[in-house]
Design a protein around this motif. Structure first.
Motif, PDB file in Angstrom:
ATOM      1  N   ALA A  60       0.837  -1.200   0.000  1.00  0.00           N
ATOM      2  CA  ALA A  60       0.000   0.000   0.000  1.00  0.00           C
ATOM      3  C   ALA A  60       0.873   1.252   0.000  1.00  0.00           C
ATOM      4  CB  ALA A  60      -0.917  -0.012   1.222  1.00  0.00           C
ATOM      5  N   GLY A  61       1.979   1.206   0.723  1.00  0.00           N
ATOM      6  CA  GLY A  61       2.896   2.346   0.745  1.00  0.00           C
ATOM      7  C   GLY A  61       3.523   2.587  -0.618  1.00  0.00           C
ATOM      8  N   VAL A  62       3.919   1.493  -1.261  1.00  0.00           N
ATOM      9  CA  VAL A  62       4.510   1.623  -2.588  1.00  0.00           C
ATOM     10  C   VAL A  62       3.474   2.136  -3.577  1.00  0.00           C
ATOM     11  CG1 VAL A  62       5.511   0.318  -4.512  1.00  0.00           C
ATOM     12  CG2 VAL A  62       6.292  -0.086  -2.184  1.00  0.00           C
ATOM     13  N   ALA A  63       2.248   1.643  -3.497  1.00  0.00           N
ATOM     14  CA  ALA A  63       1.200   2.099  -4.415  1.00  0.00           C
ATOM     15  C   ALA A  63       0.859   3.558  -4.161  1.00  0.00           C
ATOM     16  CB  ALA A  63      -0.050   1.235  -4.255  1.00  0.00           C
ATOM     17  N   GLY A  64       0.774   3.937  -2.883  1.00  0.00           N
ATOM     18  CA  GLY A  64       0.501   5.343  -2.555  1.00  0.00           C
ATOM     19  C   GLY A  64       1.643   6.251  -3.009  1.00  0.00           C
ATOM     20  N   GLY A  65       2.851   5.761  -2.802  1.00  0.00           N
ATOM     21  CA  GLY A  65       4.012   6.540  -3.250  1.00  0.00           C
ATOM     22  C   GLY A  65       4.064   6.660  -4.764  1.00  0.00           C
ATOM     23  N   PHE A  66       3.687   5.576  -5.445  1.00  0.00           N
ATOM     24  CA  PHE A  66       3.660   5.615  -6.900  1.00  0.00           C
ATOM     25  C   PHE A  66       2.623   6.616  -7.391  1.00  0.00           C
ATOM     26  CE2 PHE A  66       2.124   4.068 -11.021  1.00  0.00           C
ATOM     27  CZ  PHE A  66       3.300   4.129 -11.735  1.00  0.00           C
ATOM     28  N   ALA A  67       1.455   6.620  -6.736  1.00  0.00           N
ATOM     29  CA  ALA A  67       0.403   7.570  -7.118  1.00  0.00           C
ATOM     30  C   ALA A  67       0.855   9.002  -6.853  1.00  0.00           C
ATOM     31  CB  ALA A  67      -0.879   7.261  -6.361  1.00  0.00           C
ATOM     32  N   ALA A  68       1.470   9.223  -5.677  1.00  0.00           N
ATOM     33  CA  ALA A  68       1.947  10.574  -5.354  1.00  0.00           C
ATOM     34  C   ALA A  68       3.058  10.988  -6.318  1.00  0.00           C
ATOM     35  CB  ALA A  68       2.430  10.626  -3.922  1.00  0.00           C
ATOM     36  N   GLY A  69       3.938  10.085  -6.652  1.00  0.00           N
ATOM     37  CA  GLY A  69       5.017  10.383  -7.601  1.00  0.00           C
ATOM     38  C   GLY A  69       4.480  10.674  -8.990  1.00  0.00           C
ATOM     39  N   ALA A  70       3.424   9.933  -9.377  1.00  0.00           N
ATOM     40  CA  ALA A  70       2.821  10.187 -10.690  1.00  0.00           C
ATOM     41  C   ALA A  70       2.192  11.577 -10.729  1.00  0.00           C
ATOM     42  CB  ALA A  70       1.786   9.116 -11.003  1.00  0.00           C
ATOM     43  N   LEU A  71       1.527  11.950  -9.629  1.00  0.00           N
ATOM     44  CA  LEU A  71       0.922  13.292  -9.579  1.00  0.00           C
ATOM     45  C   LEU A  71       1.980  14.387  -9.609  1.00  0.00           C
ATOM     46  CD1 LEU A  71      -1.944  12.759  -6.981  1.00  0.00           C
ATOM     47  CD2 LEU A  71      -2.160  13.163  -9.428  1.00  0.00           C
ATOM     48  N   VAL A  72       3.017  14.223  -8.812  1.00  0.00           N
ATOM     49  CA  VAL A  72       4.078  15.232  -8.780  1.00  0.00           C
ATOM     50  C   VAL A  72       4.813  15.273 -10.119  1.00  0.00           C
ATOM     51  CG1 VAL A  72       6.290  15.829  -7.708  1.00  0.00           C
ATOM     52  CG2 VAL A  72       4.361  15.168  -6.290  1.00  0.00           C
ATOM     53  N   GLY A  73       5.087  14.104 -10.653  1.00  0.00           N
ATOM     54  CA  GLY A  73       5.797  14.043 -11.935  1.00  0.00           C
ATOM     55  C   GLY A  73       4.997  14.652 -13.068  1.00  0.00           C
ATOM     56  N   SER A  74       3.684  14.384 -13.103  1.00  0.00           N
ATOM     57  CA  SER A  74       2.881  14.964 -14.174  1.00  0.00           C
ATOM     58  C   SER A  74       2.720  16.463 -14.001  1.00  0.00           C
ATOM     59  CB  SER A  74       1.500  14.291 -14.237  1.00  0.00           C
ATOM     60  OG  SER A  74       0.775  14.590 -13.058  1.00  0.00           O
ATOM     61  N   ALA A  75       2.706  16.942 -12.760  1.00  0.00           N
ATOM     62  CA  ALA A  75       2.620  18.381 -12.534  1.00  0.00           C
ATOM     63  C   ALA A  75       3.898  19.075 -12.984  1.00  0.00           C
ATOM     64  CB  ALA A  75       2.349  18.673 -11.062  1.00  0.00           C
ATOM     65  N   LEU A  76       5.038  18.419 -12.765  1.00  0.00           N
ATOM     66  CA  LEU A  76       6.308  19.021 -13.160  1.00  0.00           C
ATOM     67  C   LEU A  76       6.562  18.939 -14.656  1.00  0.00           C
ATOM     68  CD1 LEU A  76       8.660  17.790 -10.296  1.00  0.00           C
ATOM     69  CD2 LEU A  76       7.685  20.064 -10.616  1.00  0.00           C
ATOM     70  N   SER A  77       5.935  17.990 -15.320  1.00  0.00           N
ATOM     71  CA  SER A  77       6.231  17.802 -16.738  1.00  0.00           C
ATOM     72  C   SER A  77       5.289  18.558 -17.661  1.00  0.00           C
ATOM     73  CB  SER A  77       6.170  16.313 -17.086  1.00  0.00           C
ATOM     74  OG  SER A  77       4.815  15.871 -17.007  1.00  0.00           O
ATOM     75  N   GLN A  78       4.409  19.367 -17.124  1.00  0.00           N
ATOM     76  CA  GLN A  78       3.489  20.132 -17.971  1.00  0.00           C
ATOM     77  C   GLN A  78       4.277  21.145 -18.796  1.00  0.00           C
ATOM     78  OE1 GLN A  78       0.232  19.642 -18.377  1.00  0.00           O
ATOM     79  NE2 GLN A  78       0.509  17.856 -17.071  1.00  0.00           N
ATOM     80  N   PRO A  79       3.910  21.286 -20.072  1.00  0.00           N
ATOM     81  CA  PRO A  79       4.624  22.283 -20.886  1.00  0.00           C
ATOM     82  C   PRO A  79       4.296  23.695 -20.392  1.00  0.00           C
ATOM     83  CG  PRO A  79       2.790  21.379 -22.105  1.00  0.00           C
ATOM     84  CD  PRO A  79       2.883  20.599 -20.828  1.00  0.00           C
TER      85      PRO A  79
END
Length: 118
Positions: free
Chosen positions: A37-56
């Motif tokens: 659950a921690g890994v899945a939550g971390g993956f979700a949080a990382g995906a959100l942060v990563g997609s926010a940072l990668s916006q043009p």
């Protein structure tokens, strides 16, 4: 940019997994669901942060200010020209042009054309 996003996502995933694993008791830790659950939550949080940072991002062209140029022109040169058909005009044209004809007011220029004396 992609390398930074992947690194940020992985760090968030590991940190979230470690926090959930540390917060669970030993009975649940053996089960393995806490870590998952921690890994899945971390993956979700990382995906959100990563997609926010990668916006043009649009960065428009820089604005340049061009100061207006000041052009300094010399004062106009005022030359003395007497009014035509006056005595001063006759004296001026006779002294300036050797080919001046006082009856017509014209002189013979170097180009071969006759010009009016001004």
């Amino acid at each position: 940019m992609f390398k930074t996003i992947v690194t940020t996502s992985a760090a968030v995933t590991i940190a979230a997994g470690a926090m959930i694993f540390a917060g669970s008791n030993t009975a649940q830790a053996g089960n393995g669901w806490g870590v998952a659950a921690g890994v899945a939550g971390g993956f979700a949080a990382g995906a959100l942060v990563g997609s926010a940072l990668s916006q043009p991002r649009y960065a428009g062209p820089p604005t340049y200010y061009y100061a207006p140029r000041r052009v300094y022109r010399p004062a106009p040169v005022v030359t003395y020209r007497p009014a035509p058909w006056t005595n001063a005009w006759y004296n001026y044209c006779t002294s300036k042009y050797r080919s001046f004809n006082p009856r017509t007011g014209y002189y013979l220029a170097y180009s071969g054309n006759y010009r009016f004396c001004r």
